[in-house]
Design an enzyme around this catalytic site. Sequence first.
Site, PDB file in Angstrom:
ATOM      1  N   THR A 147       5.655 -12.106   3.277  1.00 51.76           N
ATOM      2  CA  THR A 147       5.971 -10.772   2.798  1.00 51.76           C
ATOM      3  C   THR A 147       6.743 -10.909   1.506  1.00 51.76           C
ATOM      4  OG1 THR A 147       7.446  -8.875   3.193  1.00 51.76           O
ATOM      5  CG2 THR A 147       7.917 -10.854   4.420  1.00 51.76           C
ATOM      6  N   CYS A 179       3.125  -6.453  -2.672  1.00 49.55           N
ATOM      7  CA  CYS A 179       3.346  -6.230  -1.244  1.00 49.55           C
ATOM      8  C   CYS A 179       2.117  -6.802  -0.570  1.00 49.55           C
ATOM      9  CB  CYS A 179       3.513  -4.747  -0.923  1.00 49.55           C
ATOM     10  SG  CYS A 179       3.571  -4.409   0.850  1.00 49.55           S
TER      11      CYS A 179
END
Length: 233
Positions: A83, A197
Amino acid sequence: MKTIGLLGGMSWESTLGYYQAINQGVKQALGGLHSAKIALVSVDFAPIERLQHAGDWQGTATILSNAAKQVEAAGADCLLICTNTMHKVAAEIESAIAIPLLHIADATAKVLVQQGITRVGLLGTAFTMEQDFYKGRLTEHFGLDVVVPDEADRAIIHRVIYQELCLGKSVPESKAEYLRIIKQLAERGAQGVILGCTEIGLLVKQTDTDITLFDTTAIHAASAVAFALGKQD
């Protein structure tokens, strides 16, 4: 072949992409029935998301540092935090383990520099777009000029990530908004746009736009394959 350590689950939707991309990369490199050696610990995202929005980053660091120790104990030779946003606590996680952490921003920046990019757009959570842990690293370590959407568009990007993409939803209207924002970043001089992202690549593909997109999930996974096979620069 070295063992790749994955700290995943944030969200599991994008961790799935990591697992697939890494195994495909190893198979492409070695052929036959080869697949990647992976040690994966997948956390529950809900409590982490609550801590993020409460501003309790130390709480997230504690959870992820403990999970990273589990990855190391499982025999991993390196660690990837699957992430972008949680690289805000990368230093705390890195200090908790003895194996190297392959930083997603570094992997992405190296690709940008190789392609001659000097000004780049950045999409991600509000934390990634607005705080300095990611943009600052790109600028200070690699000399990149980073541009982000305006406040209203940052809110759109953030909402879609948490309320749609992390839940596995791909909404055509949201895709249109993302493509509008990407176009605006290009009009502001961005030579490409970082999909900062790991879920954004589930919604927007390179085939959707002429503007060069840099999918951080794919880039990060490729850096892990290079590490595992001893092919790092």
